[in-house]
Scaffold this active site. Sequence first.
Site, short mmCIF file in Angstrom:
data_model
loop_
_atom_site.label_atom_id
_atom_site.label_comp_id
_atom_site.label_asym_id
_atom_site.label_seq_id
_atom_site.Cartn_x
_atom_site.Cartn_y
_atom_site.Cartn_z
N GLU A 170 22.98 -3.65 -18.33
CA GLU A 170 23.22 -4.23 -17.46
C GLU A 170 23.05 -6.13 -16.69
O GLU A 170 22.23 -5.73 -15.99
CB GLU A 170 24.04 -3.62 -16.11
N GLU A 354 28.66 3.80 -19.44
CA GLU A 354 28.25 4.60 -18.30
C GLU A 354 30.13 4.68 -17.84
O GLU A 354 30.89 3.35 -17.67
CB GLU A 354 27.13 3.89 -17.07
#
Length: 440
Positions: A170, A354
């Site tokens: 991320e 995720e």
Amino acid sequence: MNDIGFKRSDFPEGFLFAAATSSYQIEGHGFGGAGRTHWDDFAATPGNVIRAENGHRACDHYHRYEDDFALMQQAGFDAYRFSTSWARVLPEGRGSPNAEGLDFYDRLVDSMLDHGLKPMATLYHWELPSPLADLGGWRNPDIANWFADFTQIIMERIGDRMFSVAPVNEPWCVGWLSHFLGHHAPGLRDIRATAHSMHHVLTAHGRAIQVMRGLGMSNLGAVCNFEYAHPADDSEEAARAARLYDGYYNQFFLSGLFKGKYPDNVMEGFEPHMPAGWQNDFDLIGQSLDWLGLNYYTCKRIAPNSGPWPSHDELEGPLPKTQMGWEVFPEGLHHFLHMVHSEYTKGLPLFVTENGMANPDQVDVPDTPRIDYLNQHVAATRQVLAEGVPVAGYTVWSLLDNYEWALGYEKRFGLVHVDFDTLERTPKASYHALKRALSQ
């Protein structure tokens, strides 16, 4: 009985079901010679983290990983997405490795394989060694080479057994959330620091890919996070604000990785603050990748304001919300899988790396909202697959309730309940529902 609305046989042969964690959130950073991280410093500063909680003990996965992998094996998972801690391997961030740290990851990977789990590694999930933070951290262009050296050391040890590797989890959180909004370590609110860190996280990614290719490794990718941006109303101003949010959140890193440029609307704000020579780095940033991972949780409602760039606010939306206050919007996952495939990756395998939700779970109380959430998002994934997008796997965040960064131990994302006093693990209804689904 609360049940999942899908089964393994609904998916193509070879489709991978995984669960994810990250090192600082579960291992226990007070063990095994790990060095101090900027998260330890951030948490020790009043007001940054609920109850000033840190990852010193976390879930004690460092000592309990065999039991945790047994839970994954019993549930029928195919793969485990985990991260390595830079500060555990290199306590000073550079220099001499910590033999205990390298030995730990050696044992950890062997145990994954012993439990039938494909190791899906992320090199960096936010635990920057404090001595590197002292040197400017992600603002310092040298970090690309520091990260390359870390990559060399850890992957020389465990790279031969990896199913897949991504350098950074991320990048938006490493850059914007941590340097512009200040919600994560190092807790800055500085546009120059943000522009530098968002660029350097990509140069570090590129150097890490180069190192791993040099080690003969394959199946290397990147993992980006995505949030769907709704305009708060029908005005052109709101639409423009939502496009800018989409630009710096969803398009910036993809565009750097796959198109060798950054979005024009983001550069309107960033360009005066970018590091010198940034335009010359795209050959490094754009290293060839074998797959892309998408982390997806929610959407946002974006309204314009008259303040300085980026000149917008986030408003509360009308949909049901998780314990994080995040709206449940599975249509966003459908959108991003299509968008990434058609506009950027054009045929590369995609992984949902995720997806999950926080819920105020209690032992012996079914986590029905999580089952509903997983049902909706797996249904979106199945729909995209049926429409021809090459999705190769789906990963639940998270295996365990864990340290949820600035929110401490309050928000529970796990399929397995953790009592943070006793550290006892108790599989939740969602775990049992997934176990049944994966056996069919």
